[in-house]
Scaffold this motif. Structure first.
Motif, PDB file in Angstrom:
ATOM      1  N   PHE A 326     127.458 -26.090  11.258  1.00  0.00           N
ATOM      2  CA  PHE A 326     127.239 -25.582  11.904  1.00  0.00           C
ATOM      3  C   PHE A 326     128.788 -25.291  13.453  1.00  0.00           C
ATOM      4  O   PHE A 326     129.988 -26.438  13.136  1.00  0.00           O
ATOM      5  CB  PHE A 326     126.490 -26.767  12.654  1.00  0.00           C
ATOM      6  N   ALA A 327     128.643 -24.458  14.729  1.00  0.00           N
ATOM      7  CA  ALA A 327     129.235 -24.346  14.983  1.00  0.00           C
ATOM      8  C   ALA A 327     129.951 -25.727  15.156  1.00  0.00           C
ATOM      9  O   ALA A 327     129.340 -26.257  16.421  1.00  0.00           O
ATOM     10  CB  ALA A 327     129.586 -23.633  15.574  1.00  0.00           C
ATOM     11  N   THR A 328     131.052 -25.245  15.448  1.00  0.00           N
ATOM     12  CA  THR A 328     131.745 -27.299  16.329  1.00  0.00           C
ATOM     13  C   THR A 328     131.686 -27.118  17.885  1.00  0.00           C
ATOM     14  O   THR A 328     131.759 -26.365  18.499  1.00  0.00           O
ATOM     15  CB  THR A 328     132.616 -27.258  16.298  1.00  0.00           C
ATOM     16  N   GLY A 329     130.866 -28.908  17.607  1.00  0.00           N
ATOM     17  CA  GLY A 329     130.387 -29.190  19.329  1.00  0.00           C
ATOM     18  C   GLY A 329     129.245 -27.932  20.172  1.00  0.00           C
ATOM     19  O   GLY A 329     128.810 -28.451  21.346  1.00  0.00           O
ATOM     20  N   ILE A 330     128.219 -27.616  19.260  1.00  0.00           N
ATOM     21  CA  ILE A 330     126.852 -26.901  19.294  1.00  0.00           C
ATOM     22  C   ILE A 330     126.169 -27.666  19.498  1.00  0.00           C
ATOM     23  O   ILE A 330     126.092 -27.419  18.042  1.00  0.00           O
ATOM     24  CB  ILE A 330     127.273 -25.184  18.848  1.00  0.00           C
ATOM     25  N   GLN A 331     125.331 -27.916  20.400  1.00  0.00           N
ATOM     26  CA  GLN A 331     124.278 -28.868  20.163  1.00  0.00           C
ATOM     27  C   GLN A 331     123.088 -28.488  19.625  1.00  0.00           C
ATOM     28  O   GLN A 331     122.238 -28.990  18.571  1.00  0.00           O
ATOM     29  CB  GLN A 331     124.024 -29.629  21.732  1.00  0.00           C
ATOM     30  N   SER A 332     122.574 -27.099  20.520  1.00  0.00           N
ATOM     31  CA  SER A 332     121.495 -26.417  19.395  1.00  0.00           C
ATOM     32  C   SER A 332     121.527 -26.644  17.895  1.00  0.00           C
ATOM     33  O   SER A 332     121.040 -26.269  17.313  1.00  0.00           O
ATOM     34  CB  SER A 332     121.342 -25.350  20.623  1.00  0.00           C
ATOM     35  N   GLU A 333     122.775 -25.746  17.426  1.00  0.00           N
ATOM     36  CA  GLU A 333     122.997 -25.884  15.920  1.00  0.00           C
ATOM     37  C   GLU A 333     123.245 -26.333  15.852  1.00  0.00           C
ATOM     38  O   GLU A 333     122.427 -27.027  14.222  1.00  0.00           O
ATOM     39  CB  GLU A 333     124.581 -24.606  15.804  1.00  0.00           C
ATOM     40  N   LEU A 334     123.716 -27.990  15.941  1.00  0.00           N
ATOM     41  CA  LEU A 334     123.575 -29.516  15.041  1.00  0.00           C
ATOM     42  C   LEU A 334     121.887 -29.826  14.538  1.00  0.00           C
ATOM     43  O   LEU A 334     121.315 -29.842  13.609  1.00  0.00           O
ATOM     44  CB  LEU A 334     124.304 -29.929  15.625  1.00  0.00           C
ATOM     45  N   THR A 335     121.722 -29.708  15.888  1.00  0.00           N
ATOM     46  CA  THR A 335     120.043 -29.724  16.126  1.00  0.00           C
ATOM     47  C   THR A 335     119.270 -28.425  14.797  1.00  0.00           C
ATOM     48  O   THR A 335     118.206 -29.114  14.392  1.00  0.00           O
ATOM     49  CB  THR A 335     119.083 -29.412  16.934  1.00  0.00           C
ATOM     50  N   GLU A 336     119.731 -27.500  14.571  1.00  0.00           N
ATOM     51  CA  GLU A 336     118.885 -27.186  13.767  1.00  0.00           C
ATOM     52  C   GLU A 336     119.150 -27.006  13.023  1.00  0.00           C
ATOM     53  O   GLU A 336     117.666 -26.751  11.587  1.00  0.00           O
ATOM     54  CB  GLU A 336     119.666 -25.165  14.330  1.00  0.00           C
ATOM     55  N   LYS A 337     119.695 -27.328  12.104  1.00  0.00           N
ATOM     56  CA  LYS A 337     120.591 -27.664  10.555  1.00  0.00           C
ATOM     57  C   LYS A 337     120.328 -28.545  10.302  1.00  0.00           C
ATOM     58  O   LYS A 337     118.740 -28.836   9.387  1.00  0.00           O
ATOM     59  CB  LYS A 337     122.200 -27.546  10.878  1.00  0.00           C
ATOM     60  N   MET A 338     119.789 -30.136  10.792  1.00  0.00           N
ATOM     61  CA  MET A 338     118.755 -31.410  10.751  1.00  0.00           C
ATOM     62  C   MET A 338     118.062 -31.042  10.908  1.00  0.00           C
ATOM     63  O   MET A 338     116.929 -31.661   9.994  1.00  0.00           O
ATOM     64  CB  MET A 338     118.694 -32.270  11.910  1.00  0.00           C
ATOM     65  N   ILE A 339     116.858 -29.801  11.111  1.00  0.00           N
ATOM     66  CA  ILE A 339     115.592 -29.731  11.074  1.00  0.00           C
ATOM     67  C   ILE A 339     115.169 -28.981   9.748  1.00  0.00           C
ATOM     68  O   ILE A 339     114.904 -29.553   9.378  1.00  0.00           O
ATOM     69  CB  ILE A 339     115.340 -28.584  12.268  1.00  0.00           C
ATOM     70  N   LEU A 340     115.868 -28.043   9.849  1.00  0.00           N
ATOM     71  CA  LEU A 340     116.431 -26.994   8.393  1.00  0.00           C
ATOM     72  C   LEU A 340     116.324 -27.634   7.599  1.00  0.00           C
ATOM     73  O   LEU A 340     115.121 -27.609   6.303  1.00  0.00           O
ATOM     74  CB  LEU A 340     117.938 -25.792   8.264  1.00  0.00           C
ATOM     75  N   LEU A 341     117.093 -29.271   7.136  1.00  0.00           N
ATOM     76  CA  LEU A 341     117.399 -29.488   5.959  1.00  0.00           C
ATOM     77  C   LEU A 341     116.008 -30.151   5.907  1.00  0.00           C
ATOM     78  O   LEU A 341     115.584 -30.865   4.908  1.00  0.00           O
ATOM     79  CB  LEU A 341     118.993 -30.577   6.545  1.00  0.00           C
ATOM     80  N   GLU A 342     116.072 -31.011   7.573  1.00  0.00           N
ATOM     81  CA  GLU A 342     114.485 -32.111   6.457  1.00  0.00           C
ATOM     82  C   GLU A 342     112.650 -30.725   6.059  1.00  0.00           C
ATOM     83  O   GLU A 342     111.944 -30.727   5.153  1.00  0.00           O
ATOM     84  CB  GLU A 342     113.785 -32.636   7.571  1.00  0.00           C
ATOM     85  N   ARG A 343     112.949 -29.610   6.636  1.00  0.00           N
ATOM     86  CA  ARG A 343     112.133 -28.572   6.482  1.00  0.00           C
ATOM     87  C   ARG A 343     112.753 -27.864   4.895  1.00  0.00           C
ATOM     88  O   ARG A 343     111.159 -27.830   3.923  1.00  0.00           O
ATOM     89  CB  ARG A 343     112.331 -27.612   7.477  1.00  0.00           C
ATOM     90  N   GLU A 344     113.565 -27.365   4.294  1.00  0.00           N
ATOM     91  CA  GLU A 344     113.908 -27.035   3.326  1.00  0.00           C
ATOM     92  C   GLU A 344     114.146 -28.538   1.645  1.00  0.00           C
ATOM     93  O   GLU A 344     115.248 -28.590   2.272  1.00  0.00           O
ATOM     94  CB  GLU A 344     114.505 -26.135   3.517  1.00  0.00           C
ATOM     95  N   ARG A 345     113.257 -28.583   1.351  1.00  0.00           N
ATOM     96  CA  ARG A 345     113.780 -29.673   0.525  1.00  0.00           C
ATOM     97  C   ARG A 345     114.816 -28.450  -0.472  1.00  0.00           C
ATOM     98  O   ARG A 345     115.683 -29.393  -1.154  1.00  0.00           O
ATOM     99  CB  ARG A 345     111.965 -29.488  -1.116  1.00  0.00           C
ATOM    100  N   ASP A 346     113.888 -27.636  -1.376  1.00  0.00           N
ATOM    101  CA  ASP A 346     114.778 -27.034  -1.868  1.00  0.00           C
ATOM    102  C   ASP A 346     116.667 -26.968  -1.344  1.00  0.00           C
ATOM    103  O   ASP A 346     117.328 -26.656  -2.593  1.00  0.00           O
ATOM    104  CB  ASP A 346     114.581 -25.488  -2.284  1.00  0.00           C
ATOM    105  N   LEU A 347     116.952 -26.055  -0.691  1.00  0.00           N
ATOM    106  CA  LEU A 347     117.814 -26.056   0.179  1.00  0.00           C
ATOM    107  C   LEU A 347     118.823 -27.520   0.003  1.00  0.00           C
ATOM    108  O   LEU A 347     119.906 -28.479  -0.536  1.00  0.00           O
ATOM    109  CB  LEU A 347     117.824 -25.773   1.381  1.00  0.00           C
ATOM    110  N   LYS A 348     117.836 -28.664   0.722  1.00  0.00           N
ATOM    111  CA  LYS A 348     118.541 -30.373   0.189  1.00  0.00           C
ATOM    112  C   LYS A 348     118.918 -30.562  -1.382  1.00  0.00           C
ATOM    113  O   LYS A 348     119.842 -31.151  -1.531  1.00  0.00           O
ATOM    114  CB  LYS A 348     117.424 -31.514   0.290  1.00  0.00           C
TER     115      LYS A 348
END
Length: 382
Positions: A326-348
């Protein structure tokens, strides 16, 4: 056939008596790899027994100003008097100083000085002015004739070239992650009410550059948007100085956000507890704004834990394409990636597979082989 004369290499391990994080891992893994994978043309001499020096408690833990002064005097005495005497005694062909600083005195041998990163130049605001000035003067005085700088990534090399110039050769040697031997602690997770794959993990100090307040805020947003039950575990002690220490800020933030039952702050842990945390983690999160290497990325990948990391250049270099950035220092992008990883089992699953493959590129054998090659083939060798 005549045998080549052995090259005698003296490895300075003095700093292990205070090292606690990345440099400690670097020094111990280098010493262990030198023993485990000997080279027929190289004889290693250690200034100290690595395990004994790492376990020396004389200068570890909370200290008064007098104790800190005594440590600095002890370190100065070692670098400028005792280590040169040891060089005279052993007469090595090469001296390796893995802690930024080599003696200011002229020495008859070649030097390989490891400068892990350029933080002291890049981030002056994170260090006390007097200490930074003193430490930088020691670094520069040790960069003498017949010195080659070793660093950890191409990112660090480019940063050092910017601040030190190209008068001395700089070689990149990728290091190896710490080997967490032994059995993991079976009681750690239940004692802290942690479920298997039920938490995000970060291991390291609370230095400002680690961006841990950002991680806590992103985690709070993750909980609000996902309704997840996952927790956050932040392992490690305070930053290296009052100026650099974000632990009080993190503690206050956790309290103000009402996350006392969700964010676990266990402090420093032994290897068995850290191993248990890696084995049980859902994801490792590395939001740092500046790193010279990023050992925990490889530790997590080796345990089959997917990694979310900032797009800081050293972390991108080490993770390759095996991390979710995620883009360094961008809180919203980090949150999005945390949500994405929990939702997408294939990605994990894909990240786990890619991470395990990537971790194999960084081994103790490859670490020492690169050092051996530098020792034997350095442009300063002749």
């Amino acid at each position: 056939m005549d045998k080549f004369p052995l090259l005698k290499v003296l490895l300075d391990l003095q700093y292990l008596n205070v090292a606690t994080t990345g440099i400690k891992t670097y020094m111990l893994e280098l010493a262990h790899a030198a023993r485990q994978f000997p080279h027929p043309e190289i004889e290693w001499i250690f200034s100290h027994d690595p395990e004994e020096q790492a376990n020396d408690k004389t200068f570890k833990g909370p200290q008064s100003k007098i104790q800190k002064l005594n440590y600095h005097l002890d370190y100065f005495r070692w670098k400028e008097f005792q280590l040169p005497d040891l060089v005279k005694y052993h007469q090595p062909d090469i001296l390796i100083c893995p802690d930024f600083i080599s003696p200011a005195a002229s020495l008859p041998c070649r030097r390989l000085t490891v400068i892990h990163d350029a933080f002291f130049w890049q981030m002056p605001q994170n260090y006390p002015k007097w200490w930074r000035k003193y430490f930088l003067s020691l670094i520069r005085k040790g960069l003498k004739e017949k010195t080659e700088i070793i660093t950890t990534t191409e990112y660090s090399k480019n940063s050092l070239l910017e601040h030190l110039g190209n008068d001395l050769p700089i070689t990149v040697v990728y290091q190896a992650p710490k080997i967490l031997n032994g059995v993991s602690s079976p009681s750690f997770l239940p004692e802290h009410k942690l479920a298997k794959e039920g938490y995000f993990l970060h291991v390291g100090t609370f230095d400002k550059r680690k961006n841990l307040p950002l991680l806590v805020r992103s985690y709070a947003d993750f909980l609000a948007k996902s309704q997840s039950a996952k927790k956050l575990v932040l392992v490690g002690g305070p930053g290296q100085s009052t100026v650099m220490n974000d632990k009080p800020i993190v503690e206050e933030l956790v309290k103000s956000l009402g996350l006392e039952e969700k964010v676990i702050l266990p402090g420093y842990l032994d290897d068995s507890d850290v191993k248990a945390l890696y084995e049980g983690a859902f994801c490792y999160v590395f939001p740092s704004e500046n790193e010279g290497f990023g050992i925990p990325i490889l530790e997590a990948m080796e345990f089959g834990v997917p990694v979310i990391h900032s797009d800081q250049l050293a972390l991108m270099e080490v993770a390759g394409a095996a991390g979710l950035h995620f883009a360094t220092g961008i809180q919203s992008e980090l949150t999005e990636k945390m949500i994405l990883l929990e939702r997408e089992r294939d990605l994990k699953a894909r990240l786990v597979q890619a991470g395990k493959a990537r971790s194999e590129d960084f081994s103790a054998q490859k670490f020492i082989a690169a050092f051996q090659d530098t020792i034997l083939r350095s442009p300063l060798a002749k």
